[in-house]
Motif scaffolding. Structure first.
Motif, PDB file in Angstrom:
ATOM      1  N   PRO A   1      11.503 -18.482 -10.549  1.00 45.74           N
ATOM      2  CA  PRO A   1      10.654 -17.528  -9.835  1.00 45.74           C
ATOM      3  C   PRO A   1      11.442 -16.373  -9.200  1.00 45.74           C
ATOM      4  CG  PRO A   1      11.058 -19.418  -8.442  1.00 45.74           C
ATOM      5  CD  PRO A   1      11.724 -19.716  -9.776  1.00 45.74           C
ATOM      6  N   LEU A   2      12.766 -16.418  -9.327  1.00 47.16           N
ATOM      7  CA  LEU A   2      13.600 -15.442  -8.627  1.00 47.16           C
ATOM      8  C   LEU A   2      13.292 -13.984  -8.995  1.00 47.16           C
ATOM      9  CD1 LEU A   2      15.843 -14.862  -6.632  1.00 47.16           C
ATOM     10  CD2 LEU A   2      17.497 -15.182  -8.491  1.00 47.16           C
ATOM     11  N   PRO A   3      13.251 -13.611 -10.297  1.00 43.63           N
ATOM     12  CA  PRO A   3      12.980 -12.202 -10.626  1.00 43.63           C
ATOM     13  C   PRO A   3      11.628 -11.718 -10.081  1.00 43.63           C
ATOM     14  CG  PRO A   3      13.863 -13.338 -12.534  1.00 43.63           C
ATOM     15  CD  PRO A   3      13.549 -14.393 -11.512  1.00 43.63           C
ATOM     16  N   LEU A   4      10.593 -12.556 -10.190  1.00 39.23           N
ATOM     17  CA  LEU A   4       9.283 -12.151  -9.680  1.00 39.23           C
ATOM     18  C   LEU A   4       9.303 -12.060  -8.163  1.00 39.23           C
ATOM     19  CD1 LEU A   4       6.440 -11.355 -10.338  1.00 39.23           C
ATOM     20  CD2 LEU A   4       5.769 -13.770 -10.248  1.00 39.23           C
ATOM     21  N   THR A   5      10.039 -12.920  -7.509  1.00 34.46           N
ATOM     22  CA  THR A   5      10.176 -12.853  -6.048  1.00 34.46           C
ATOM     23  C   THR A   5      10.796 -11.528  -5.636  1.00 34.46           C
ATOM     24  OG1 THR A   5      10.439 -15.264  -5.892  1.00 34.46           O
ATOM     25  CG2 THR A   5      11.189 -13.951  -4.019  1.00 34.46           C
ATOM     26  N   ILE A   6      11.824 -11.112  -6.374  1.00 38.98           N
ATOM     27  CA  ILE A   6      12.464  -9.821  -6.106  1.00 38.98           C
ATOM     28  C   ILE A   6      11.473  -8.691  -6.359  1.00 38.98           C
ATOM     29  CG2 ILE A   6      14.283  -8.218  -6.820  1.00 38.98           C
ATOM     30  CD1 ILE A   6      15.988 -10.682  -7.499  1.00 38.98           C
ATOM     31  N   GLY A   7      10.733  -8.809  -7.464  1.00 38.29           N
ATOM     32  CA  GLY A   7       9.744  -7.786  -7.800  1.00 38.29           C
ATOM     33  C   GLY A   7       8.669  -7.669  -6.737  1.00 38.29           C
ATOM     34  N   VAL A   8       8.193  -8.799  -6.246  1.00 41.38           N
ATOM     35  CA  VAL A   8       7.170  -8.791  -5.190  1.00 41.38           C
ATOM     36  C   VAL A   8       7.738  -8.164  -3.918  1.00 41.38           C
ATOM     37  CG1 VAL A   8       5.825 -10.266  -3.636  1.00 41.38           C
ATOM     38  CG2 VAL A   8       5.850 -10.730  -6.092  1.00 41.38           C
ATOM     39  N   GLY A   9       9.002  -8.444  -3.645  1.00 38.64           N
ATOM     40  CA  GLY A   9       9.645  -7.840  -2.473  1.00 38.64           C
ATOM     41  C   GLY A   9       9.712  -6.327  -2.595  1.00 38.64           C
ATOM     42  N   LEU A  10      10.075  -5.849  -3.775  1.00 42.57           N
ATOM     43  CA  LEU A  10      10.134  -4.410  -4.011  1.00 42.57           C
ATOM     44  C   LEU A  10       8.745  -3.783  -3.891  1.00 42.57           C
ATOM     45  CD1 LEU A  10      12.572  -4.252  -7.079  1.00 42.57           C
ATOM     46  CD2 LEU A  10      13.082  -3.650  -4.705  1.00 42.57           C
ATOM     47  N   PHE A  11       7.751  -4.480  -4.432  1.00 40.33           N
ATOM     48  CA  PHE A  11       6.387  -3.959  -4.359  1.00 40.33           C
ATOM     49  C   PHE A  11       5.894  -3.929  -2.916  1.00 40.33           C
ATOM     50  CE2 PHE A  11       1.935  -3.345  -5.049  1.00 40.33           C
ATOM     51  CZ  PHE A  11       1.863  -2.671  -6.259  1.00 40.33           C
ATOM     52  N   ALA A  12       6.325  -4.893  -2.123  1.00 41.42           N
ATOM     53  CA  ALA A  12       5.941  -4.935  -0.711  1.00 41.42           C
ATOM     54  C   ALA A  12       6.470  -3.702   0.028  1.00 41.42           C
ATOM     55  CB  ALA A  12       6.472  -6.210  -0.062  1.00 41.42           C
ATOM     56  N   VAL A  13       7.643  -3.245  -0.369  1.00 42.29           N
ATOM     57  CA  VAL A  13       8.216  -2.045   0.247  1.00 42.29           C
ATOM     58  C   VAL A  13       7.353  -0.826  -0.066  1.00 42.29           C
ATOM     59  CG1 VAL A  13      10.188  -0.466   0.244  1.00 42.29           C
ATOM     60  CG2 VAL A  13      10.571  -2.924   0.238  1.00 42.29           C
ATOM     61  N   THR A  14       6.932  -0.701  -1.322  1.00 39.75           N
ATOM     62  CA  THR A  14       6.090   0.446  -1.690  1.00 39.75           C
ATOM     63  C   THR A  14       4.720   0.363  -1.020  1.00 39.75           C
ATOM     64  OG1 THR A  14       5.206  -0.619  -3.692  1.00 39.75           O
ATOM     65  CG2 THR A  14       7.256   0.628  -3.919  1.00 39.75           C
ATOM     66  N   THR A  15       4.218  -0.855  -0.835  1.00 39.28           N
ATOM     67  CA  THR A  15       2.943  -1.028  -0.135  1.00 39.28           C
ATOM     68  C   THR A  15       3.083  -0.640   1.331  1.00 39.28           C
ATOM     69  OG1 THR A  15       2.286  -2.830  -1.619  1.00 39.28           O
ATOM     70  CG2 THR A  15       1.139  -2.682   0.490  1.00 39.28           C
ATOM     71  N   LEU A  16       4.173  -1.046   1.945  1.00 38.08           N
ATOM     72  CA  LEU A  16       4.441  -0.654   3.333  1.00 38.08           C
ATOM     73  C   LEU A  16       4.479   0.857   3.459  1.00 38.08           C
ATOM     74  CD1 LEU A  16       5.287  -1.299   6.264  1.00 38.08           C
ATOM     75  CD2 LEU A  16       7.667  -1.396   5.454  1.00 38.08           C
ATOM     76  N   PHE A  17       5.112   1.507   2.491  1.00 34.34           N
ATOM     77  CA  PHE A  17       5.200   2.973   2.494  1.00 34.34           C
ATOM     78  C   PHE A  17       3.808   3.595   2.439  1.00 34.34           C
ATOM     79  CE2 PHE A  17       5.668   7.107   0.417  1.00 34.34           C
ATOM     80  CZ  PHE A  17       6.673   7.681   1.174  1.00 34.34           C
ATOM     81  N   SER A  18       2.922   3.006   1.632  1.00 32.25           N
ATOM     82  CA  SER A  18       1.555   3.524   1.509  1.00 32.25           C
ATOM     83  C   SER A  18       0.812   3.459   2.834  1.00 32.25           C
ATOM     84  CB  SER A  18       0.777   2.723   0.448  1.00 32.25           C
ATOM     85  OG  SER A  18       1.334   2.896  -0.828  1.00 32.25           O
ATOM     86  N   PHE A  19       1.023   2.376   3.575  1.00 36.60           N
ATOM     87  CA  PHE A  19       0.321   2.231   4.847  1.00 36.60           C
ATOM     88  C   PHE A  19       0.951   3.072   5.958  1.00 36.60           C
ATOM     89  CE2 PHE A  19      -1.708  -1.306   2.747  1.00 36.60           C
ATOM     90  CZ  PHE A  19      -2.971  -1.324   3.333  1.00 36.60           C
ATOM     91  N   ILE A  20       2.265   3.274   5.893  1.00 35.98           N
ATOM     92  CA  ILE A  20       2.918   4.151   6.875  1.00 35.98           C
ATOM     93  C   ILE A  20       2.440   5.583   6.677  1.00 35.98           C
ATOM     94  CG2 ILE A  20       5.137   5.145   7.582  1.00 35.98           C
ATOM     95  CD1 ILE A  20       6.419   2.478   6.833  1.00 35.98           C
ATOM     96  N   THR A  21       2.121   5.924   5.437  1.00 36.29           N
ATOM     97  CA  THR A  21       1.661   7.276   5.120  1.00 36.29           C
ATOM     98  C   THR A  21       0.328   7.596   5.804  1.00 36.29           C
ATOM     99  OG1 THR A  21       2.817   7.328   2.996  1.00 36.29           O
ATOM    100  CG2 THR A  21       0.921   8.790   3.219  1.00 36.29           C
ATOM    101  N   LEU A  22      -0.505   6.601   6.041  1.00 33.49           N
ATOM    102  CA  LEU A  22      -1.836   6.837   6.605  1.00 33.49           C
ATOM    103  C   LEU A  22      -1.814   7.539   7.963  1.00 33.49           C
ATOM    104  CD1 LEU A  22      -3.746   3.576   5.576  1.00 33.49           C
ATOM    105  CD2 LEU A  22      -3.643   5.784   4.411  1.00 33.49           C
ATOM    106  N   PRO A  23      -1.100   7.009   8.974  1.00 31.22           N
ATOM    107  CA  PRO A  23      -1.081   7.730  10.254  1.00 31.22           C
ATOM    108  C   PRO A  23      -0.439   9.102  10.148  1.00 31.22           C
ATOM    109  CG  PRO A  23       0.517   5.931  10.269  1.00 31.22           C
ATOM    110  CD  PRO A  23      -0.343   5.743   9.064  1.00 31.22           C
ATOM    111  N   VAL A  24       0.516   9.257   9.228  1.00 31.29           N
ATOM    112  CA  VAL A  24       1.165  10.555   9.038  1.00 31.29           C
ATOM    113  C   VAL A  24       0.147  11.589   8.550  1.00 31.29           C
ATOM    114  CG1 VAL A  24       2.922  11.820   7.727  1.00 31.29           C
ATOM    115  CG2 VAL A  24       3.414   9.523   8.580  1.00 31.29           C
ATOM    116  N   GLU A  25      -0.661  11.195   7.572  1.00 29.79           N
ATOM    117  CA  GLU A  25      -1.647  12.118   7.012  1.00 29.79           C
ATOM    118  C   GLU A  25      -2.789  12.405   7.990  1.00 29.79           C
ATOM    119  OE1 GLU A  25      -1.329  13.838   4.276  1.00 29.79           O
ATOM    120  OE2 GLU A  25       0.601  12.869   3.904  1.00 29.79           O
TER     121      GLU A  25
END
Length: 220
Positions: A136-160
Motif C-alpha cells: 500500500p506504500l505507493p498509494l499511501t504516498i499518492g494519497v498524501g500528495l493529493f491531500a496537499v493539493t486538497t488543502l491548497f484548494s481549501f486555503i484558496t477559498l478565504p483568499v478569494e
C-alpha cells in the motif's frame, strides 16, 4: 463524483454567462478595467505592481512573484461592470500581499510543494493502485500528495472571498459603481468564487475516494 462534475459544469457555465451579461453593461463612469486597477493600487499605496494585459478569457490573476496584475483583454480594455469587478478583485490580491494577509502568505508558501505534488500525483496514484495488492506504500504516498493539493484548494477559498470583499468595498466606497452596478459586480464575483468552492469540494470527494480504496486494502 457525478454530482460534483455536474455542479462544476453548471457553475462554470453560469460564470461565463454572467461575465458575458455584465460585459454588456457599460460602467457609468466610463473607466476601463486597467484604469480601475491602477487607481485601486495607487489608492492603497501600491506603486510597485504593474497592470498588464494577457491573452485568453477569464485568465485574470495576480502574480506575487512578478508583482503584476494580469488582466485579460476584455477586462483590461473593457469599460463594463464585469471588467470593473474582475480588475478590482485581482487588485484585492495585491492589497492582501501588501498587508501580509495570513491565508495568502500560507498559500504562497506551499505553492512549491503543491507544484511538485501536482506534477507526479497522477503517476504515483496509478502506480499505487496497480501495486495495491502487493504493497500500500505507493498509494499511501499518492494519497498524501493529493491531500496537499486538497488543502491548497481549501486555503484558496478565504483568499478569494476576501479579495472580492476588498474589491466590492473599494468600488462602492470610491464611487466606481452606482447602486445597480454594485449589485451586478457582487453577483459576478459570487459566481467566480463558487468555481473555487466546487473545485475544493471536488478535490475533497476525490481524496475520500482514494482513502476508501486505501482503507479497503488495509482492512483485507
Amino acid at each position: 463524483m457525478i454530482v460534483i462534475f455536474g455542479l462544476s459544469a453548471f457553475v462554470s457555465w453560469r460564470l461565463r454567462s454572467k461575465f458575458n451579461e455584465y460585459s454588456q453593461v457599460g460602467l457609468s463612469n466610463g473607466l476601463s478595467g486597467a484604469e480601475i486597477a491602477q487607481k485601486m493600487l495607487n489608492e492603497n499605496g501600491i506603486y510597485d505592481v504593474r497592470v498588464v494585459s494577457v491573452e485568453g478569457m477569464l485568465t485574470d490573476h495576480y502574480n506575487p512573484q512578478e508583482k503584476t496584475v494580469n488582466l485579460s483583454a476584455d477586462v483590461y480594455y473593457g469599460r463594463s461592470v464585469a471588467a470593473a469587478a474582475v480588475a478590482a478583485h485581482e487588485c484585492g490580491h495585491a492589497v492582501q500581499h501588501k498587508v501580509a494577509y495570513g491565508p495568502l502568505q500560507f498559500r504562497s508558501a506551499i505553492v512549491p510543494i503543491v507544484s511538485v505534488a501536482s506534477r507526479y500525483l497522477q503517476w504515483v496514484i496509478l502506480l499505487g493502485i496497480f501495486m495495491l495488492q502487493t504493497t500500500p506504500l505507493p498509494l499511501t504516498i499518492g494519497v498524501g500528495l493529493f491531500a496537499v493539493t486538497t488543502l491548497f484548494s481549501f486555503i484558496t477559498l478565504p483568499v478569494e472571498f476576501d479579495a472580492s470583499k476588498r474589491a466590492l468595498a473599494w468600488v462602492q466606497n470610491r464611487g466606481i459603481v452606482n447602486k445597480r452596478e454594485y449589485g451586478y459586480a457582487k453577483d459576478a464575483l459570487w459566481w467566480a468564487a463558487m468555481t473555487y468552492v466546487v473545485a475544493a469540494l471536488g478535490s475533497l470527494a476525490t481524496l475520500l475516494y482514494y482513502l476508501s480504496i486505501l482503507s479497503g486494502r488495509r482492512s483485507d
